[in-house]
Design a protein around this motif. Sequence first.
Motif, PDB file in Angstrom:
ATOM      1  N   ALA A 161       9.877  -3.851   4.363  1.00  0.00           N
ATOM      2  CA  ALA A 161       9.522  -3.302   5.196  1.00  0.00           C
ATOM      3  C   ALA A 161       9.546  -2.210   6.873  1.00  0.00           C
ATOM      4  CB  ALA A 161       7.933  -4.212   5.373  1.00  0.00           C
ATOM      5  N   ARG A 162      11.026  -3.250   7.590  1.00  0.00           N
ATOM      6  CA  ARG A 162      11.227  -3.265   8.490  1.00  0.00           C
ATOM      7  C   ARG A 162      11.584  -1.577   8.127  1.00  0.00           C
ATOM      8  NH1 ARG A 162      12.001  -7.939  10.333  1.00  0.00           N
ATOM      9  NH2 ARG A 162      13.943  -8.055   8.552  1.00  0.00           N
ATOM     10  N   ARG A 163      12.421  -1.315   7.172  1.00  0.00           N
ATOM     11  CA  ARG A 163      13.326  -0.134   7.152  1.00  0.00           C
ATOM     12  C   ARG A 163      12.402   1.406   6.989  1.00  0.00           C
ATOM     13  NH1 ARG A 163      18.455  -0.589   3.820  1.00  0.00           N
ATOM     14  NH2 ARG A 163      19.181  -2.309   5.431  1.00  0.00           N
ATOM     15  N   HIS A 164      11.326   0.490   6.130  1.00  0.00           N
ATOM     16  CA  HIS A 164       9.978   2.182   6.073  1.00  0.00           C
ATOM     17  C   HIS A 164       9.265   2.243   7.202  1.00  0.00           C
ATOM     18  CE1 HIS A 164       7.744   3.981   3.746  1.00  0.00           C
ATOM     19  NE2 HIS A 164       6.820   3.522   4.782  1.00  0.00           N
ATOM     20  N   ARG A 165       9.337   1.059   8.215  1.00  0.00           N
ATOM     21  CA  ARG A 165       8.434   1.019   9.359  1.00  0.00           C
ATOM     22  C   ARG A 165       9.548   2.056  10.423  1.00  0.00           C
ATOM     23  NH1 ARG A 165       6.524  -4.008   8.283  1.00  0.00           N
ATOM     24  NH2 ARG A 165       8.451  -4.871  10.077  1.00  0.00           N
ATOM     25  N   ARG A 166      11.060   1.442   9.824  1.00  0.00           N
ATOM     26  CA  ARG A 166      11.981   2.690  10.794  1.00  0.00           C
ATOM     27  C   ARG A 166      12.416   4.165  10.851  1.00  0.00           C
ATOM     28  NH1 ARG A 166      16.715  -0.572   9.802  1.00  0.00           N
ATOM     29  NH2 ARG A 166      15.046  -2.135  10.404  1.00  0.00           N
ATOM     30  N   LYS A 167      11.823   4.342   9.174  1.00  0.00           N
ATOM     31  CA  LYS A 167      12.320   5.589   8.910  1.00  0.00           C
ATOM     32  C   LYS A 167      10.916   6.013   9.012  1.00  0.00           C
ATOM     33  CE  LYS A 167      14.800   5.412   4.834  1.00  0.00           C
ATOM     34  NZ  LYS A 167      15.128   5.487   3.322  1.00  0.00           N
TER      35      LYS A 167
ATOM     36  N   ALA B  87       7.800   4.956  -7.204  1.00  0.00           N
ATOM     37  CA  ALA B  87       8.798   5.817  -6.316  1.00  0.00           C
ATOM     38  C   ALA B  87       7.795   6.504  -5.737  1.00  0.00           C
ATOM     39  CB  ALA B  87      10.088   6.070  -5.764  1.00  0.00           C
ATOM     40  N   GLN B  88       6.590   6.697  -6.282  1.00  0.00           N
ATOM     41  CA  GLN B  88       5.590   7.135  -5.298  1.00  0.00           C
ATOM     42  C   GLN B  88       4.742   6.811  -4.864  1.00  0.00           C
ATOM     43  OE1 GLN B  88       3.674  10.161  -7.900  1.00  0.00           O
ATOM     44  NE2 GLN B  88       6.641  11.364  -8.818  1.00  0.00           N
ATOM     45  N   LEU B  89       4.370   5.525  -5.202  1.00  0.00           N
ATOM     46  CA  LEU B  89       3.454   4.287  -4.174  1.00  0.00           C
ATOM     47  C   LEU B  89       3.505   4.065  -3.300  1.00  0.00           C
ATOM     48  CD1 LEU B  89       3.331   1.695  -7.714  1.00  0.00           C
ATOM     49  CD2 LEU B  89       1.974   3.311  -7.032  1.00  0.00           C
ATOM     50  N   PRO B  90       2.674   3.971  -2.393  1.00  0.00           N
ATOM     51  CA  PRO B  90       2.824   3.203  -0.432  1.00  0.00           C
ATOM     52  C   PRO B  90       3.966   1.950  -0.939  1.00  0.00           C
ATOM     53  CG  PRO B  90       0.889   3.919  -1.468  1.00  0.00           C
ATOM     54  CD  PRO B  90       1.680   4.179  -2.519  1.00  0.00           C
ATOM     55  N   PRO B  91       4.347   0.926  -0.142  1.00  0.00           N
ATOM     56  CA  PRO B  91       5.222   0.634   0.242  1.00  0.00           C
ATOM     57  C   PRO B  91       4.383  -0.908  -0.443  1.00  0.00           C
ATOM     58  CG  PRO B  91       5.585   1.498   1.858  1.00  0.00           C
ATOM     59  CD  PRO B  91       4.319   2.862   1.725  1.00  0.00           C
TER      60      PRO B  91
ATOM     61  N   GLY C  52      -2.103  -0.137  -7.222  1.00  0.00           N
ATOM     62  CA  GLY C  52      -0.535   0.672  -7.544  1.00  0.00           C
ATOM     63  C   GLY C  52      -0.530   0.977  -8.862  1.00  0.00           C
ATOM     64  N   LEU C  53      -1.020   0.016  -9.947  1.00  0.00           N
ATOM     65  CA  LEU C  53      -1.107   0.112 -11.777  1.00  0.00           C
ATOM     66  C   LEU C  53      -2.508   1.777 -11.686  1.00  0.00           C
ATOM     67  CD1 LEU C  53      -1.298  -3.449 -12.814  1.00  0.00           C
ATOM     68  CD2 LEU C  53       0.454  -2.048 -13.115  1.00  0.00           C
ATOM     69  N   ALA C  54      -3.693   1.387 -11.401  1.00  0.00           N
ATOM     70  CA  ALA C  54      -3.914   2.682 -11.060  1.00  0.00           C
ATOM     71  C   ALA C  54      -3.207   4.054 -11.010  1.00  0.00           C
ATOM     72  CB  ALA C  54      -5.616   2.383 -10.265  1.00  0.00           C
ATOM     73  N   LYS C  55      -2.388   3.698  -9.658  1.00  0.00           N
ATOM     74  CA  LYS C  55      -1.700   4.901  -9.131  1.00  0.00           C
ATOM     75  C   LYS C  55      -0.461   5.592 -10.678  1.00  0.00           C
ATOM     76  CE  LYS C  55      -2.661   5.260  -4.609  1.00  0.00           C
ATOM     77  NZ  LYS C  55      -2.368   5.358  -3.332  1.00  0.00           N
ATOM     78  N   LEU C  56       0.092   4.222 -10.885  1.00  0.00           N
ATOM     79  CA  LEU C  56       0.540   3.982 -11.986  1.00  0.00           C
ATOM     80  C   LEU C  56       0.352   5.373 -12.981  1.00  0.00           C
ATOM     81  CD1 LEU C  56       3.439   0.875 -11.338  1.00  0.00           C
ATOM     82  CD2 LEU C  56       4.074   3.307 -11.008  1.00  0.00           C
ATOM     83  N   ARG C  57      -0.541   4.977 -13.666  1.00  0.00           N
ATOM     84  CA  ARG C  57      -1.195   5.546 -14.783  1.00  0.00           C
ATOM     85  C   ARG C  57      -1.177   6.740 -13.901  1.00  0.00           C
ATOM     86  NH1 ARG C  57      -4.081   0.182 -14.737  1.00  0.00           N
ATOM     87  NH2 ARG C  57      -2.907  -0.874 -16.140  1.00  0.00           N
ATOM     88  N   ALA C  58      -1.351   7.227 -13.460  1.00  0.00           N
ATOM     89  CA  ALA C  58      -2.513   8.389 -13.548  1.00  0.00           C
ATOM     90  C   ALA C  58      -0.989   9.788 -12.846  1.00  0.00           C
ATOM     91  CB  ALA C  58      -3.043   8.472 -12.170  1.00  0.00           C
TER      92      ALA C  58
END
Length: 179
Positions: free
Chosen positions: A74-80, A117-121, A158-164
Amino acid sequence: MGDTTANRDEEFREFVTTRWPRLVRTAYLLCGEQHTAEDLVQSALVRVYVAWRRVRAADEPDAYVRRVLVNEHARRHRRKLKELLTLSPGDTDGWQTPDRDRITLADDREMLRHALAQLPPRQRQAVVLRYWEDLSESQVAVAMGCSVGTVKSQAAKGLAKLRAALAREDVTAGHGEVR
């Protein structure tokens, strides 16, 4: 005192040796890149080593390490994100993701990794910890530092987005029907 330090170091070395593959797999699913996953695990283990006395005394050292891993991600994601927001509009070349080659999408595991990889963190964290690590909702809540309700919500979304995403990938890869 040297013997105590040597024993502690040996304990930590054994811990890392036995947990490394699983930690790297978890980190890979969180970030989606092998080298980044290894760096993420190394950074988390540096933090764990500093606090090793507390970690080994904890009821579940693995849960402690997972929490550190998730926090480091999460720290790295915020930094990016911060770096991305400070870039000028025309200066985003490093942030562009190349189009995936359709041949690599033939494997179901690759399709799943790509969709993950497309899901929000937070959703990715909930799905990976709940379904890959097979943790209970309360264990995931502890690792993510949130409530059980948030874990349920983030995992469901997350599961709903993965299925889609997988349904879209399946159709665009030429399989015709959604599995």
